[in-house]
Motif scaffolding. Structure first.
Motif, PDB file in Angstrom:
ATOM      1  N   LEU A 128       0.751  -1.179  -0.036  1.00  0.00           N
ATOM      2  CA  LEU A 128       0.063   0.117  -0.033  1.00  0.00           C
ATOM      3  C   LEU A 128       0.756   1.144  -0.202  1.00  0.00           C
ATOM      4  CD1 LEU A 128      -2.917   0.764   0.119  1.00  0.00           C
ATOM      5  CD2 LEU A 128      -2.832   1.181   2.505  1.00  0.00           C
ATOM      6  N   HIS A 129       2.178   1.183   0.732  1.00  0.00           N
ATOM      7  CA  HIS A 129       3.019   2.400   0.677  1.00  0.00           C
ATOM      8  C   HIS A 129       3.725   2.678  -0.728  1.00  0.00           C
ATOM      9  CE1 HIS A 129       5.222  -0.902   1.910  1.00  0.00           C
ATOM     10  NE2 HIS A 129       6.213  -0.544   1.392  1.00  0.00           N
ATOM     11  N   PHE A 130       3.356   1.767  -1.588  1.00  0.00           N
ATOM     12  CA  PHE A 130       3.953   1.937  -2.909  1.00  0.00           C
ATOM     13  C   PHE A 130       2.597   2.736  -3.763  1.00  0.00           C
ATOM     14  CE2 PHE A 130       6.966  -1.397  -1.728  1.00  0.00           C
ATOM     15  CZ  PHE A 130       8.054  -0.688  -1.643  1.00  0.00           C
ATOM     16  N   VAL A 131       1.560   2.891  -3.392  1.00  0.00           N
ATOM     17  CA  VAL A 131       0.476   3.539  -4.060  1.00  0.00           C
ATOM     18  C   VAL A 131       0.789   4.995  -3.854  1.00  0.00           C
ATOM     19  CG1 VAL A 131      -2.078   3.710  -4.425  1.00  0.00           C
ATOM     20  CG2 VAL A 131      -0.767   1.277  -4.036  1.00  0.00           C
ATOM     21  N   GLN A 132       0.709   5.762  -4.786  1.00  0.00           N
ATOM     22  CA  GLN A 132       1.038   7.108  -4.709  1.00  0.00           C
ATOM     23  C   GLN A 132      -0.184   7.856  -4.350  1.00  0.00           C
ATOM     24  OE1 GLN A 132       3.845   8.818  -4.572  1.00  0.00           O
ATOM     25  NE2 GLN A 132       5.297   6.963  -4.507  1.00  0.00           N
ATOM     26  N   ALA A 158       1.844  -2.618   5.853  1.00  0.00           N
ATOM     27  CA  ALA A 158       2.485  -1.411   5.195  1.00  0.00           C
ATOM     28  C   ALA A 158       3.282  -0.796   5.901  1.00  0.00           C
ATOM     29  CB  ALA A 158       1.332  -0.492   4.637  1.00  0.00           C
ATOM     30  N   VAL A 159       4.576   0.042   5.203  1.00  0.00           N
ATOM     31  CA  VAL A 159       5.162   0.893   5.942  1.00  0.00           C
ATOM     32  C   VAL A 159       4.328   2.186   6.305  1.00  0.00           C
ATOM     33  CG1 VAL A 159       7.183   2.430   5.785  1.00  0.00           C
ATOM     34  CG2 VAL A 159       7.219   0.188   4.727  1.00  0.00           C
ATOM     35  N   ASN A 160       4.112   2.431   7.367  1.00  0.00           N
ATOM     36  CA  ASN A 160       3.139   3.470   7.901  1.00  0.00           C
ATOM     37  C   ASN A 160       4.080   4.492   8.629  1.00  0.00           C
ATOM     38  OD1 ASN A 160       1.004   2.313   6.628  1.00  0.00           O
ATOM     39  ND2 ASN A 160       0.474   1.393   8.832  1.00  0.00           N
ATOM     40  N   ALA A 161       4.721   5.341   7.940  1.00  0.00           N
ATOM     41  CA  ALA A 161       5.922   6.253   8.663  1.00  0.00           C
ATOM     42  C   ALA A 161       5.142   7.602   8.651  1.00  0.00           C
ATOM     43  CB  ALA A 161       7.107   6.279   7.698  1.00  0.00           C
ATOM     44  N   GLU A 199       9.613   7.942  -4.126  1.00  0.00           N
ATOM     45  CA  GLU A 199       9.160   6.481  -4.713  1.00  0.00           C
ATOM     46  C   GLU A 199       7.981   6.003  -4.095  1.00  0.00           C
ATOM     47  OE1 GLU A 199      12.647   6.753  -4.544  1.00  0.00           O
ATOM     48  OE2 GLU A 199      12.752   7.503  -6.440  1.00  0.00           O
ATOM     49  N   SER A 200       8.132   5.765  -2.474  1.00  0.00           N
ATOM     50  CA  SER A 200       6.860   5.320  -1.852  1.00  0.00           C
ATOM     51  C   SER A 200       6.417   6.583  -1.085  1.00  0.00           C
ATOM     52  CB  SER A 200       7.516   4.323  -0.837  1.00  0.00           C
ATOM     53  OG  SER A 200       8.367   4.947   0.214  1.00  0.00           O
ATOM     54  N   ASP A 201       4.942   6.255  -0.795  1.00  0.00           N
ATOM     55  CA  ASP A 201       4.272   7.234  -0.153  1.00  0.00           C
ATOM     56  C   ASP A 201       3.409   6.756   1.114  1.00  0.00           C
ATOM     57  OD1 ASP A 201       2.485   9.391   0.078  1.00  0.00           O
ATOM     58  OD2 ASP A 201       1.200   8.931  -1.152  1.00  0.00           O
ATOM     59  N   PRO A 202       4.376   6.558   2.305  1.00  0.00           N
ATOM     60  CA  PRO A 202       3.604   6.249   3.522  1.00  0.00           C
ATOM     61  C   PRO A 202       2.878   7.011   4.179  1.00  0.00           C
ATOM     62  CG  PRO A 202       5.996   6.760   3.793  1.00  0.00           C
ATOM     63  CD  PRO A 202       5.657   6.931   2.269  1.00  0.00           C
ATOM     64  N   ILE A 203       1.845   6.511   4.904  1.00  0.00           N
ATOM     65  CA  ILE A 203       0.834   7.200   5.749  1.00  0.00           C
ATOM     66  C   ILE A 203       0.850   6.873   7.137  1.00  0.00           C
ATOM     67  CG2 ILE A 203      -0.789   7.586   3.753  1.00  0.00           C
ATOM     68  CD1 ILE A 203      -2.374   5.148   4.783  1.00  0.00           C
ATOM     69  N   SER A 226       6.966  -3.045  13.535  1.00  0.00           N
ATOM     70  CA  SER A 226       8.511  -3.270  13.584  1.00  0.00           C
ATOM     71  C   SER A 226       8.887  -2.203  12.860  1.00  0.00           C
ATOM     72  CB  SER A 226       8.767  -4.574  12.623  1.00  0.00           C
ATOM     73  OG  SER A 226      10.103  -4.632  12.657  1.00  0.00           O
ATOM     74  N   PHE A 227       9.569  -1.004  13.923  1.00  0.00           N
ATOM     75  CA  PHE A 227       9.869   0.270  13.266  1.00  0.00           C
ATOM     76  C   PHE A 227       8.671   0.619  12.482  1.00  0.00           C
ATOM     77  CE2 PHE A 227      14.357  -1.736  13.238  1.00  0.00           C
ATOM     78  CZ  PHE A 227      14.835  -1.037  14.402  1.00  0.00           C
ATOM     79  N   TRP A 228       8.754   1.178  11.227  1.00  0.00           N
ATOM     80  CA  TRP A 228       7.814   1.974  10.749  1.00  0.00           C
ATOM     81  C   TRP A 228       6.563   0.853  10.044  1.00  0.00           C
ATOM     82  CZ3 TRP A 228       6.718   6.377  12.437  1.00  0.00           C
ATOM     83  CH2 TRP A 228       7.741   7.121  12.553  1.00  0.00           C
TER      84      TRP A 228
END
Length: 237
Positions: A128-132, A158-161, A199-203, A226-228
């Motif tokens: 999901l974090h790769f979806v802009q 996902a990366v949720n940063a 390149e990625s778009d974390p939320i 785990s981290f973000w």
């Protein structure tokens, strides 16, 4: 991941699927644990549906297909992905475990799927974090919800940063030390760190939970962190 013309840019179109397979578990502490918990939650949710049909969004690489397919011999799967190299890796891993008869792999987006079949559950792991853009994420989650039967489970990670969090730099420094200790090269780390927000778009976690609610999911529960990187269980309303 690599880009043929620009080695500093990440791209799934030219992904080095073999390097991805080797490195992803080194990058995310608890990567295997996250997937093991995902399988346990799906199994608990579908215990009364022995012949469940599952939709795997972002199936490239084959991690979810091989894990779920080997543990649940009566489940069947539709796996979708837009990266041809990663789909080819999934094809190879599915063949190694002789799961072909229960796996339908397609190079498509979920929005472009035309079939009206409804699924008993779904996964959407680490894509999901790769979806802009927020709107594109909403479209994906709305489309995913539309293909699930009421009450069906969704396992999503996902990366949720939060890029503006006061803790962002500290968490990134800790993640860097973990990756380098695990064997990730400095160049790989720098490409990854630079990609966040480009390149990625974390939320943030808060926006993730809000999005899932707006797109037709309930019982939203964080099951991994785990981290973000975060994993969530949710259920289609």
């Amino acid at each position: 991941m690599r880009e043929k013309d620009d080695p500093q840019r990440m791209s799934w179109d030219t992904a080095d699927e073999n390097r991805y397979e080797q490195s992803i578990a080194m990058k995310i502490p608890g990567y295997a644990h996250m997937h093991d918990l995902m399988e346990r939650l799906l199994a608990a949710s579908l215990m009364n549906q022995p012949q469940a049909r599952l939709l795997i969004v972002g199936a490239g690489g084959g991690k979810e297909l091989t894990l779920l397919g080997s543990r649940h011999p009566e489940w069947s799967f539709t796996g979708i992905d837009l990266s041809e190299p990663m789909l080819q890796l999934a094809v190879r891993r599915v063949a190694e475990l002789e799961l072909e008869s229960r796996v339908d792999l397609r190079m498509t987006s979920i929005e472009a799927m035309s079939e009206e079949a409804m699924y008993d559950g779904a996964t959407c792991m680490l894509m999901l974090h790769f979806v802009q853009s927020l709107e594109a994420k909403k479209r994906l989650l709305h489309s995913l919800a539309a293909k699930l039967k009421p009450g069906s489970p969704l396992l999503i990670a996902a990366v949720n940063a939060d890029l503006h969090s006061p803790a962002y730099a500290t968490i990134m420094n800790a993640w860097r030390e973990h990756m380098l200790f695990a064997g990730i090269t400095v160049d790989e780390w720098e490409r990854f760190a630079t990609s966040l927000g480009q390149e990625s778009d974390p939320i943030s976690s808060e926006v993730m939970i809000q999005l899932l609610g707006e797109c037709g999911f309930t019982d939203i529960t964080r099951y991994f962190g785990s981290f973000w990187v975060e994993g969530y269980y949710a259920r289609r309303i």
